[in-house]
Design an enzyme around this catalytic site. Structure first.
Site, PDB file in Angstrom:
ATOM      1  N   ASN A   1       0.826  -1.206   0.000  1.00 26.11           N
ATOM      2  CA  ASN A   1       0.000   0.000   0.000  1.00 26.11           C
ATOM      3  C   ASN A   1       0.871   1.271   0.000  1.00 26.11           C
ATOM      4  O   ASN A   1       2.054   1.206  -0.326  1.00 26.11           O
ATOM      5  CB  ASN A   1      -1.017  -0.007   1.147  1.00 26.11           C
ATOM      6  CG  ASN A   1      -2.331   0.619   0.714  1.00 26.11           C
ATOM      7  OD1 ASN A   1      -2.353   1.738   0.220  1.00 26.11           O
ATOM      8  ND2 ASN A   1      -3.416  -0.103   0.892  1.00 26.11           N
ATOM      9  N   ARG A   2       0.288   2.407   0.344  1.00 26.39           N
ATOM     10  CA  ARG A   2       0.909   3.693   0.054  1.00 26.39           C
ATOM     11  C   ARG A   2       1.629   4.318   1.244  1.00 26.39           C
ATOM     12  O   ARG A   2       1.200   4.149   2.382  1.00 26.39           O
ATOM     13  CB  ARG A   2      -0.157   4.673  -0.458  1.00 26.39           C
ATOM     14  CG  ARG A   2      -0.713   4.252  -1.795  1.00 26.39           C
ATOM     15  CD  ARG A   2      -1.898   5.083  -2.233  1.00 26.39           C
ATOM     16  NE  ARG A   2      -2.346   4.663  -3.560  1.00 26.39           N
ATOM     17  CZ  ARG A   2      -3.090   3.570  -3.796  1.00 26.39           C
ATOM     18  NH1 ARG A   2      -3.500   2.817  -2.792  1.00 26.39           N
ATOM     19  NH2 ARG A   2      -3.423   3.241  -5.030  1.00 26.39           N
TER      20      ARG A   2
ATOM     21  N   TYR B   1      -6.147 -11.301  -7.146  1.00 28.46           N
ATOM     22  CA  TYR B   1      -7.483 -10.853  -7.564  1.00 28.46           C
ATOM     23  C   TYR B   1      -8.332 -12.101  -7.725  1.00 28.46           C
ATOM     24  O   TYR B   1      -7.967 -13.000  -8.491  1.00 28.46           O
ATOM     25  CB  TYR B   1      -7.439 -10.169  -8.925  1.00 28.46           C
ATOM     26  CG  TYR B   1      -6.775  -8.832  -9.007  1.00 28.46           C
ATOM     27  CD1 TYR B   1      -5.425  -8.678  -8.721  1.00 28.46           C
ATOM     28  CD2 TYR B   1      -7.481  -7.715  -9.433  1.00 28.46           C
ATOM     29  CE1 TYR B   1      -4.811  -7.442  -8.827  1.00 28.46           C
ATOM     30  CE2 TYR B   1      -6.873  -6.468  -9.550  1.00 28.46           C
ATOM     31  CZ  TYR B   1      -5.543  -6.345  -9.247  1.00 28.46           C
ATOM     32  OH  TYR B   1      -4.923  -5.127  -9.362  1.00 28.46           O
TER      33      TYR B   1
ATOM     34  N   GLU C   1      -6.555  -7.484   0.550  1.00 24.99           N
ATOM     35  CA  GLU C   1      -5.144  -7.374   0.919  1.00 24.99           C
ATOM     36  C   GLU C   1      -5.064  -7.149   2.422  1.00 24.99           C
ATOM     37  O   GLU C   1      -5.210  -6.033   2.904  1.00 24.99           O
ATOM     38  CB  GLU C   1      -4.499  -6.211   0.155  1.00 24.99           C
ATOM     39  CG  GLU C   1      -4.608  -6.340  -1.346  1.00 24.99           C
ATOM     40  CD  GLU C   1      -4.461  -4.984  -2.049  1.00 24.99           C
ATOM     41  OE1 GLU C   1      -3.457  -4.291  -1.858  1.00 24.99           O
ATOM     42  OE2 GLU C   1      -5.392  -4.610  -2.790  1.00 24.99           O
TER      43      GLU C   1
ATOM     44  N   ASP D   1     -11.544   0.991  -2.798  1.00 24.75           N
ATOM     45  CA  ASP D   1     -10.087   0.842  -2.792  1.00 24.75           C
ATOM     46  C   ASP D   1      -9.612   1.437  -1.473  1.00 24.75           C
ATOM     47  O   ASP D   1      -8.883   2.410  -1.437  1.00 24.75           O
ATOM     48  CB  ASP D   1      -9.465   1.561  -4.003  1.00 24.75           C
ATOM     49  CG  ASP D   1      -7.993   1.220  -4.198  1.00 24.75           C
ATOM     50  OD1 ASP D   1      -7.438   0.478  -3.363  1.00 24.75           O
ATOM     51  OD2 ASP D   1      -7.399   1.715  -5.183  1.00 24.75           O
TER      52      ASP D   1
ATOM     53  N   GLN E   1      -7.312  -4.162   2.818  1.00 25.01           N
ATOM     54  CA  GLN E   1      -7.625  -3.299   1.685  1.00 25.01           C
ATOM     55  C   GLN E   1      -8.571  -4.077   0.784  1.00 25.01           C
ATOM     56  O   GLN E   1      -8.200  -5.118   0.222  1.00 25.01           O
ATOM     57  CB  GLN E   1      -6.342  -2.927   0.913  1.00 25.01           C
ATOM     58  CG  GLN E   1      -6.545  -1.955  -0.245  1.00 25.01           C
ATOM     59  CD  GLN E   1      -6.493  -0.483   0.180  1.00 25.01           C
ATOM     60  OE1 GLN E   1      -6.207  -0.172   1.346  1.00 25.01           O
ATOM     61  NE2 GLN E   1      -6.733   0.433  -0.741  1.00 25.01           N
TER      62      GLN E   1
ATOM     63  N   HIS F   1       3.284  -0.003  -2.851  1.00 18.47           N
ATOM     64  CA  HIS F   1       3.640  -1.424  -2.945  1.00 18.47           C
ATOM     65  C   HIS F   1       5.152  -1.677  -3.061  1.00 18.47           C
ATOM     66  O   HIS F   1       5.607  -2.481  -3.879  1.00 18.47           O
ATOM     67  CB  HIS F   1       2.914  -2.055  -4.142  1.00 18.47           C
ATOM     68  CG  HIS F   1       1.422  -2.176  -3.959  1.00 18.47           C
ATOM     69  ND1 HIS F   1       0.811  -2.187  -2.733  1.00 18.47           N
ATOM     70  CD2 HIS F   1       0.414  -2.298  -4.872  1.00 18.47           C
ATOM     71  CE1 HIS F   1      -0.499  -2.322  -2.898  1.00 18.47           C
ATOM     72  NE2 HIS F   1      -0.772  -2.382  -4.170  1.00 18.47           N
TER      73      HIS F   1
ATOM     74  N   HIS G   1      -1.639 -10.116  -3.050  1.00 19.61           N
ATOM     75  CA  HIS G   1      -2.420  -9.267  -3.959  1.00 19.61           C
ATOM     76  C   HIS G   1      -3.186 -10.075  -5.000  1.00 19.61           C
ATOM     77  O   HIS G   1      -3.383  -9.621  -6.131  1.00 19.61           O
ATOM     78  CB  HIS G   1      -1.490  -8.241  -4.627  1.00 19.61           C
ATOM     79  CG  HIS G   1      -2.148  -6.953  -4.981  1.00 19.61           C
ATOM     80  ND1 HIS G   1      -3.176  -6.866  -5.906  1.00 19.61           N
ATOM     81  CD2 HIS G   1      -1.945  -5.696  -4.547  1.00 19.61           C
ATOM     82  CE1 HIS G   1      -3.556  -5.598  -6.024  1.00 19.61           C
ATOM     83  NE2 HIS G   1      -2.828  -4.864  -5.198  1.00 19.61           N
TER      84      HIS G   1
HETATM   85  C1  GLA Z   1      -3.901  -1.757  -4.499  1.00 18.07           C
HETATM   86  C2  GLA Z   1      -4.140  -0.312  -4.478  1.00 18.07           C
HETATM   87  C3  GLA Z   1      -4.889   0.089  -5.699  1.00 18.07           C
HETATM   88  C4  GLA Z   1      -4.127  -0.327  -6.924  1.00 18.07           C
HETATM   89  C5  GLA Z   1      -3.864  -1.794  -6.881  1.00 18.07           C
HETATM   90  C6  GLA Z   1      -3.005  -2.224  -8.046  1.00 18.07           C
HETATM   91  O1  GLA Z   1      -5.040  -2.462  -4.266  1.00 18.07           O
HETATM   92  O2  GLA Z   1      -4.824   0.117  -3.321  1.00 18.07           O
HETATM   93  O3  GLA Z   1      -5.089   1.472  -5.704  1.00 18.07           O
HETATM   94  O4  GLA Z   1      -2.906   0.350  -6.988  1.00 18.07           O
HETATM   95  O5  GLA Z   1      -3.242  -2.139  -5.692  1.00 18.07           O
HETATM   96  O6  GLA Z   1      -3.525  -1.816  -9.257  1.00 18.07           O
END
Ligand code: GLA
Length: 367
Positions: A96-97, A195, A332, A265, A304, A122, A193
């Site tokens: 994450n950020r 999906y 996540e 998100d 997340q 990430h 991560h």
């Molecule tokens: C995470 C982030 C999203 C995006 C995905 C990858 O889930 O929170 O904003 O960047 O990864 O696309």
């Protein structure tokens, strides 16, 4: 059981930018696939590139197997993918950020890559999703991967030894165990991560999937998806998944936070009860069409929930179908985003002598 994943690798390597962290030689010789299989026929395939889960075969209510994890067909496609969706990868050193790619620790200010607008995402340009991991051991139902991130790699302090173990049980659980140690204090936040599309990868959107999140609060964000610091109640908002509801039910509601995330998100604050670090329920997802159920439990304080808002329908998946907008969701499990700059969030700092340990369980069933 263990196959090379190199077929188209060398040819495509010419177009791979240097920042992917993998040399041509490594790409051609070091990338492997390993399949875990249990007594019910459930299969999970893992590659040592990014410790990525490349597929997950699980049964629907009639016992039919389908691959519920989005992914690419070859290692080359993982490296070259323009949208960089982090399909199936282990994300680190910090998932994450981190706001403006900077944080201060023990009086020292560190500068990280800003690879997501003004922010760090990430783990940077070459996060743990883009390196080759060592396979320390592998058996029919388990694989143990390790990676050593160097001091100042991607700007983070400390040599960090990381391990991830995937274990597939006969109860159809994929258990993910993370561990790490460091020689200098450093932030660590590892996550997975994958999906998921419980109708099978490439089979339309996940908007009909019903989701329950065990969280009364979430962390609202600013325009760069950095938490404001508030832990906001989900009550009477589209973020309330305390009772199961379809992903699509409220996703187009006019709402500032949904607009900022382009959908969901966001990080939900899990209801942890007495012990903050015990394995507790995070989420249950049900696909009414196939009956598949995914139950996620974790020792982490947050999750997340990301609804594939950045998928645009241009990526073609493993079976040749394109991945539509919202064609997959991620859960996540993690510490909260931007924790190194948010003193009121649970700490993500690992000190020398300590051991980072985290567990997430993805359990599959059908009804
Ligand atoms: C995470 C982030 C999203 C995006 C995905 C990858 O889930 O929170 O904003 O960047 O990864 O696309």
């Amino acid at each position: 059981m263990t196959k090379l994943l190199t077929l188209t690798f060398t040819a495509i390597f010419m177009t791979v930018p240097a920042s992917t962290g993998v040399t041509a030689e490594e790409a051609a010789t070091s990338t492997r696939l390993h399949t875990l299989k249990n007594s019910n026929g459930m299969e999970v395939t893992v590659t040592n590139y990014g410790a990525i889960i490349t597929s997950m075969l699980t049964a629907d209510r009639d016992g039919n197997l389908a691959d519920v994890a989005l992914g690419h067909r070859t290692a080359a496609e993982y490296i070259a993918a323009s949208e960089k969706p982090y399909f199936g990868a282990v994300v680190g050193r910090f998932g994450n950020r981190i706001a403006e790619g900077t944080f201060t620790l023990d009086g020292e200010t560190y500068t990280l890559a800003t690879n997501n607008g003004d922010n760090h995402l990430h783990g940077g340009n070459v996060g743990f999703d883009k390196v080759i991991w060592d396979v320390k051991s592998a058996s029919d139902q388990s694989i143990h991967l390790t990676y050593v991130a160097k001091d100042m790699e991607e700007g983070y302090p400390g040599n960090l030894s990381v391990s991830v173990t995937y274990t597939l049980t006969d109860e159809n659980q994929l258990v993910v165990d993370y561990a790490a140690t460091t020689d200098k204090a450093t932030p660590v936040n590892l996550t997975q991560h994958t999906y998921f599309n419980l109708a099978g990868e490439g089979n339309g959107t996940v908007l009909d999937h019903e989701v329950m999140l065990n969280a009364d609060r979430f962390t609202p964000v600013d325009s760069g998806l950095i938490p404001t610091g508030e832990l906001r109640s989900v009550k009477d908002t589209p973020f309330d998944f305390t009772s199961p509801k379809s992903i699509g039910r409220d996703i187009e509601t006019e709402n500032e936070q949904l607009a900022l995330g382009k959908g969901y998100d966001h990080n939900w604050v899990l209801n942890k009860g007495v012990s903050a670090t015990e394995l507790t329920l995070a989420a249950v997802v049900y696909d009414p069409a196939t009956g598949r159920v995914l139950t996620v439990s974790t020792t982490e304080p947050g999750v997340q929930f990301y609804t594939g808002n950045f998928l645009t329908g241009t990526l073609t998946g493993k079976s040749g179908k394109t991945y539509s907008h919202r064609g997959g969701f991620c859960l996540e499990t993690q510490h909260f985003p931007d924790s190194p700059n948010q003193p009121d969030f649970p700490s993500t700092i690992l000190a020398p002598g300590e051991k980072y340990e985290s567990q997430t369980v993805f359990a599959f069933s059908a009804r």
